[in-house]
Design a protein around this motif. Structure first.
Motif, short mmCIF file in Angstrom:
data_model
loop_
_atom_site.label_atom_id
_atom_site.label_comp_id
_atom_site.label_asym_id
_atom_site.label_seq_id
_atom_site.Cartn_x
_atom_site.Cartn_y
_atom_site.Cartn_z
N ARG A 162 95.53 76.32 -16.67
CA ARG A 162 94.42 76.69 -15.50
C ARG A 162 93.10 75.80 -16.11
NH1 ARG A 162 92.66 82.21 -13.60
NH2 ARG A 162 91.32 82.41 -15.73
N GLU A 163 92.62 75.96 -16.93
CA GLU A 163 91.18 76.08 -17.45
C GLU A 163 91.65 74.01 -17.92
OE1 GLU A 163 89.74 77.66 -16.72
OE2 GLU A 163 90.72 79.31 -16.42
N LYS A 164 92.74 74.03 -18.31
CA LYS A 164 92.97 72.32 -18.73
C LYS A 164 92.58 71.88 -16.91
CE LYS A 164 95.89 71.03 -22.07
NZ LYS A 164 96.95 70.65 -22.49
N ASN A 172 83.91 72.43 -15.68
CA ASN A 172 83.45 71.92 -16.65
C ASN A 172 82.74 73.59 -17.52
OD1 ASN A 172 84.57 69.88 -17.84
ND2 ASN A 172 82.90 69.32 -16.99
N ASP A 173 82.09 74.04 -16.33
CA ASP A 173 80.92 75.57 -16.16
C ASP A 173 82.17 76.90 -15.69
OD1 ASP A 173 78.78 74.58 -16.46
OD2 ASP A 173 78.28 73.75 -15.28
N LEU A 174 82.75 76.32 -14.90
CA LEU A 174 83.91 77.57 -14.62
C LEU A 174 84.89 77.90 -15.62
CD1 LEU A 174 85.14 79.41 -12.36
CD2 LEU A 174 86.46 77.46 -11.71
N ALA A 175 85.40 76.77 -16.21
CA ALA A 175 86.03 76.52 -17.65
C ALA A 175 85.47 77.53 -18.90
CB ALA A 175 86.97 74.87 -18.18
N ILE A 176 84.35 76.70 -18.72
CA ILE A 176 83.98 77.63 -20.41
C ILE A 176 84.06 78.56 -19.83
CG2 ILE A 176 81.50 77.86 -21.28
CD1 ILE A 176 81.54 74.76 -20.87
N GLU A 177 83.50 79.88 -18.86
CA GLU A 177 83.55 81.05 -18.40
C GLU A 177 85.39 81.77 -19.11
OE1 GLU A 177 82.32 84.34 -14.87
OE2 GLU A 177 81.59 82.02 -14.52
N ASN A 178 86.07 81.10 -18.01
CA ASN A 178 87.32 81.58 -18.51
C ASN A 178 88.10 82.17 -20.06
OD1 ASN A 178 86.66 82.02 -14.77
ND2 ASN A 178 88.10 80.57 -14.93
N LEU A 179 87.69 80.25 -20.43
CA LEU A 179 87.82 80.69 -21.53
C LEU A 179 86.72 81.87 -22.26
CD1 LEU A 179 88.41 76.81 -21.92
CD2 LEU A 179 90.32 78.71 -22.13
N LYS A 180 85.74 81.75 -22.78
CA LYS A 180 85.09 81.95 -22.76
C LYS A 180 85.60 84.50 -22.88
CE LYS A 180 80.25 82.42 -23.61
NZ LYS A 180 79.53 81.35 -22.99
N ARG A 181 85.81 84.81 -21.18
CA ARG A 181 86.21 85.40 -21.24
C ARG A 181 87.72 86.47 -22.16
NH1 ARG A 181 87.26 85.05 -16.52
NH2 ARG A 181 85.04 85.65 -16.10
N LEU A 182 88.89 84.70 -22.41
CA LEU A 182 89.66 84.63 -22.72
C LEU A 182 89.90 85.05 -24.06
CD1 LEU A 182 92.78 84.78 -22.30
CD2 LEU A 182 92.47 82.46 -23.02
N LEU A 183 88.92 84.51 -25.39
CA LEU A 183 88.89 84.23 -26.40
C LEU A 183 87.95 86.18 -27.11
CD1 LEU A 183 87.02 81.10 -27.12
CD2 LEU A 183 90.00 81.89 -27.98
N LYS A 184 87.93 86.95 -25.52
CA LYS A 184 87.29 88.11 -25.51
C LYS A 184 87.93 89.02 -25.75
CE LYS A 184 82.73 90.52 -24.24
NZ LYS A 184 81.56 90.42 -23.68
N GLN A 185 88.69 89.03 -24.82
CA GLN A 185 89.59 90.09 -24.46
C GLN A 185 90.71 89.90 -24.99
OE1 GLN A 185 89.86 89.43 -20.21
NE2 GLN A 185 87.95 90.61 -19.34
N TYR A 204 82.65 71.89 -23.20
CA TYR A 204 81.50 72.21 -24.15
C TYR A 204 80.82 70.43 -24.05
CZ TYR A 204 81.23 77.04 -24.42
OH TYR A 204 80.79 78.12 -24.65
N LEU A 205 81.83 69.68 -24.65
CA LEU A 205 81.34 68.15 -25.16
C LEU A 205 81.26 67.44 -24.12
CD1 LEU A 205 83.72 67.01 -27.68
CD2 LEU A 205 81.83 67.27 -27.74
N ASN A 206 82.17 67.89 -23.05
CA ASN A 206 82.07 67.03 -21.38
C ASN A 206 80.54 67.82 -20.70
OD1 ASN A 206 84.53 66.28 -21.05
ND2 ASN A 206 84.86 67.81 -19.58
N ILE A 207 79.64 68.77 -21.02
CA ILE A 207 78.60 69.25 -20.97
C ILE A 207 77.39 68.90 -21.62
CG2 ILE A 207 78.80 70.36 -18.87
CD1 ILE A 207 78.07 72.58 -21.44
N LYS A 208 77.88 68.01 -22.91
CA LYS A 208 76.92 67.20 -24.54
C LYS A 208 76.23 68.77 -24.63
CE LYS A 208 77.27 63.54 -22.02
NZ LYS A 208 78.20 63.03 -22.62
N ILE A 209 77.16 69.69 -24.66
CA ILE A 209 76.71 70.50 -25.93
C ILE A 209 77.61 70.70 -27.57
CG2 ILE A 209 76.60 72.98 -26.14
CD1 ILE A 209 76.47 73.87 -23.20
N ILE A 210 77.42 69.37 -28.30
CA ILE A 210 77.74 68.53 -29.37
C ILE A 210 78.22 70.09 -30.43
CG2 ILE A 210 77.98 67.27 -30.95
CD1 ILE A 210 76.20 65.26 -28.98
N ASP A 211 76.92 70.48 -30.54
CA ASP A 211 76.97 71.80 -31.65
C ASP A 211 77.75 72.77 -31.64
OD1 ASP A 211 75.68 72.72 -29.58
OD2 ASP A 211 74.18 73.59 -30.49
#
Length: 853
Positions: A162-164, A172-185, A204-211
């Motif tokens: 779904r996030e893909k 991208n922001d929605l995908a990051i939020e959902n994936l971070k929740r998945l990895l946490k839960q 993260y690459l799409n929103i230029k947060i490279i590190d």
């Protein structure tokens, strides 16, 4: 007795199967029957189709290693397809199988799905839509799993997919939020963890947060069990470290890719090596070890498919070491591999162009830039950058061609008869050697053709013979003859556009730009006997003084223009100095001597050759004391580049007069300034301004002649190209002389025209001012007055703003009685299109006859 038992057994089995086929009963046998049937029939076939489609995508996808690779190998296209269509039939088949499994085997009883394979079916449905690039329907399928099957063992996969889909839709922001929740839960492991963190890295690459993307890729590369993915993730990590400027960290990651060796695709291994070469420390690194590594990469047989990239990087390494000849050799090797990487080709050509540009070999550099542009996307940013470089070279290539060609002709003119014979005899000997080589090649080809056909059947021989006969007879079937024909056309006619009357001299410049050149490419028109005759070549050498002088003038003017271009555009002061000195030593026209000496003075100053600068300054002041250049040299502190006597200031003054409709004065003063500044870059501007003033004062035919003069005389300047465009595209639209019938129509405006002949300009202006005051008193209409020049002796005062011919004809009645007394001059009416024709063609008398009739 056996037959009844068999019959009973078949009946019982049929009854058993019939009862188990029901999708309405929540029984063990029903659930497992439909689960097994769905898994091993539609879903099995569907996943096979999905894998075939993915293989097709991978084969068609071409990674661009000049940029950071995407996490997932999938090319998203902008092609629009109808709802019933698919971009890939395999994905369409996979979707159909998933839908069939759902339709025939779903067991939705009391609002709950009882078939354990239905979550798999919806997952297949979503994947098929995703790879078919229908991301919104794919998102619906994945969301349905999350909504309907919360206890499914595929729930985490569904969340990742779904996030893909969300990322593909730029959420991208929605995908990051959902994936971070998945990895946490969830305590994800293995491939699930790799898939979740890798796609999170892409977000993260799409929103230029490279590190943060690098961190997620590290987790993904450690978690995945697929070495293909591991090699890709680590290579992308290295690219990102390079992007941040951390070369040591990048090299460590590339080493990990290299350690995978044959466990990962070889392209990642080779690319990792090449990235390490790019990161090499040329100041502190071991150059001998680097050369050994590059040699090893070049000589390894397994690397043959990647020699295009290897050769390019070896060339870049040598170029950084200032080993230009080696670099050029390897860039050419890279090109000879016939690589399919168009961007690699473009970079090879661009680098070779830059090398020649830096060596001041501008004609060759221009050809390399042409090849560069042919391998870049039209109108892309890199294309525009190279085009700008190429456009800057256009003039220098043009004038270098003229100078080189005319120099060679003049050398032949100045040779004695024995020297000419010796020169052409050496050329003829070379031609004979080449002809002999070509003859031997042709005979060998014919022998090989005969040998190969002798081993085939008579039918095959006849077929090949027929094909050969057609190929030999029809010109365009033979690529060699077509290429030869194109070259011959360019040699004889020059580079001409496809247009009517293409042979006219005004349609293009002949090859070599010298129409008086009698010996330009004599081989193109020579017979077999003439090719090997010295008399033929000697007869082509110009002998008349007029022709020789014309060639000499063209050469000298080319020298002058080259001197200016090298000085002003490229800052190549030594080259510029050489051209001006060659010009002054070639008996130039008087008009070129003074500006050439002045430019030489400026160059000597820039190069710090103060003694030479002082000598030439003294010469200019003594020989040309009244000239503008002498004034500048005498008073350098008082005269600036933009003083009132500078070409640009004088041009601006003329342009202002043109705006004020002082056309006769513009034409007269332009002619004087063109003679004064002959050879200066301002002259084409003056000529074009003069042509425009001529149009406004004398009409279409005079304008046509003036524009043609600018287009031919200054063909290679910006103004010349503008004139060529006017001649080709604007003048045909202005050629119409037919007046329209004047009648009331919404689309046409009408003008009231007061004609004044041989009257004081001040009186006409006073009348125009009075009329403007009177028009302010007219109700219901927004009318304005203007003063227009018709010809040298005639001026028009024109009223604008009337949309009805009836109102226009009774214009006087719009005025009050008092105002009518102020405006007593006669007038006539003209529709706007007719007034335009009057001004363009200066055919007022014809219009008045048409109007009165």
């Amino acid at each position: 007795m056996k037959t009844p038992y068999k019959t009973i057994l078949v009946f019982i089995l049929s009854l058993f199967l019939g009862l188990s086929c029901s999708r309405k009963k929540d029984k063990f046998i029903n659930r497992n029957f439909h689960a097994l049937t769905a898994e091993f029939n539609p879903l099995f076939n569907g996943y096979n189709a999905l894998e075939q489609g993915k293989e097709t995508l991978n084969e068609a996808y071409f990674d661009n290693y000049w940029e950071v690779l995407p996490i997932e190998r999938m090319q998203v296209t902008e092609d629009i397809v109808l709802p019933s269509q698919s971009k890939n039939e395999n994905f369409n088949r996979a979707e159909e199988k998933a839908a069939k499994a759902i339709q025939k085997h779903s067991m939705n009883i009391d609002g709950k799905e009882r078939d354990p394979q239905m979550d798999e079916a919806y997952l297949l449905l979503g994947k098929a839509r995703y790879f078919d690039q229908r991301f919104v329907p794919a998102l619906e399928a994945f969301n349905y799993i999350l909504y309907k099957y919360p206890a499914s063992d595929k729930i985490n996969q569904a969340k990742v997919w779904r996030e893909k889909a969300n990322i593909r839709l730029d959420n991208n922001d929605l995908a990051i939020e959902n994936l971070k929740r998945l990895l946490k839960q969830e305590d994800l492991e293995g491939q699930d963890l790799a898939d979740a963190t890798s796609i999170l890295a892409q977000a993260y690459l799409n929103i230029k947060i490279i590190d943060t993307a690098i961190t997620q890729l590290q987790i993904a590369s450690n978690a995945t069990k697929n070495n293909d993915e591991r090699g890709r993730y680590r290579f992308i990590q290295g690219q990102l470290y390079n992007q941040l400027g951390y070369k040591d960290s990048a090299n460590m990651v590339f080493d990990k890719v290299i350690k995978l060796n044959r466990r990962t695709p070889r392209i990642y291994l080779i690319s990792a090596y090449l990235e390490k070469v790019k990161n090499f420390d040329f100041q502190n690194g071991d150059k001998l070890e680097m050369v050994k590594l590059l040699t090893k990469l070049e000589e390894d047989r397994e690397n043959r498919p990647y020699l295009d990239k290897i050769y390019h990087q070896i060339g870049a390494y040598h170029l950084t070491n200032d080993w230009d000849s080696l670099a050029v050799s390897y860039y050419n090797k890279s090109l000879r591999t016939n690589t399919k990487d168009k961007l690699l080709k473009a970079k090879n050509y661009e680098t070779l162009g830059d090398i020649n540009f830096d060596a001041s070999i501008y004609a060759v550099a221009g050809k390399y830039y042409d090849s560069t542009m042919s391998n870049l996307t039209l109108n892309s940013k890199p294309f525009r950058v190279i085009k700008r470089k190429r456009d800057n070279l256009k003039d220098v290539i043009y004038y270098e061609g003229i100078a080189k060609e005319n120099d060679s002709i003049l050398r032949l003119v100045n040779l004695s008869e024995p020297e000419r014979l010796a020169y052409f005899n050496s050329i003829i000997e070379d031609l004979k050697v080449k002809a002999e080589i070509e003859r031997e090649k042709k005979e060998a080809a014919e022998r090989n053709t005969g040998l190969s056909t002798s081993n085939n059947t008579i039918g095959a021989q006849q077929s090949r013979a027929n094909n050969q006969e057609v190929s030999n007879k029809f010109y365009f079937y033979n690529a060699t003859t077509v290429a030869y024909g194109k070259n011959e056309f360019v040699k004889i006619w020059g580079d001409r556009k496809l247009a009517d009357n293409w042979r006219w001299s005004s349609r293009g410049v002949l090859a070599g730009s010298n129409q008086n050149n009698q010996i330009a490419d004599p081989l193109s028109v020579a017979t077999e006997d003439e090719r090997f005759s010295t008399d033929f070549y000697i007869s082509k050498i110009p002998t008349t003084k007029k022709v020789v002088d014309s060639i000499s003038k063209a050469r000298n003017y080319a020298y002058y223009q080259l001197g200016l271009i090298y000085k002003e555009k490229f800052k190549e002061y030594d080259l510029s100095k050489r051209k001006f000195k060659n010009l002054l030593n070639s008996s130039p026209e008087e008009r070129l001597i003074l500006p050439s000496k002045y430019n030489l003075f400026k160059i000597y100053e820039l190069l710090g050759e103060n003694v030479k600068a002082a000598n030439i300054k003294k010469e200019i002041i003594q020989t040309y004391p009244e000239s503008r250049y002498a004034t500048i040299l005498k008073n350098p502190d008082l005269v600036s580049e933009r003083d009132k006597n500078s070409p640009q200031s004088l041009y601006e003054g003329l342009y202002e007069k043109h705006q004020n409709q002082e056309y006769a004065q513009v034409i007269s003063e332009s002619e004087g300034l063109i003679k004064t500044f002959d050879g200066d870059a301002i002259v084409p501007k003056l000529e074009l301004l003069k042509a425009t003033a001529t149009a406004r004062l004398h009409g279409y035919e005079a304008y046509k002649k003036a524009i043609n003069h600018v287009a031919i005389t200054y063909a290679n300047t910006l103004e010349g190209k503008q004139a060529q465009n006017i001649e080709a595209n604007i003048l045909p639209k202005l050629s119409n002389k037919e007046f329209i019938e004047e009648a009331d129509t919404v689309a046409v405006n009408y003008k009231i025209i007061y004609k004044f002949e041989d009257i004081n300009a001040k009186q006409v202006l006073e009348f125009k001012d009075t009329l403007s005051e009177v028009l302010k008193n007219v109700k219901y209409y927004n009318l304005k007055a203007s003063l227009d020049v018709y010809d040298e002796n005639t001026k028009f005062v024109v009223v604008h703003g009337l949309k009805s011919i009836q109102v226009a004809k009774t214009f006087n009645q719009l005025l009050t009685i008092e105002d009518q007394k102020k405006i007593v001059a006669p007038y006539f009416v003209a529709a706007s299109p007719n007034y335009q024709i009057i001004q363009i063609h200066k055919n007022l008398d014809a219009y008045l006859n048409f109007y009165n009739n």
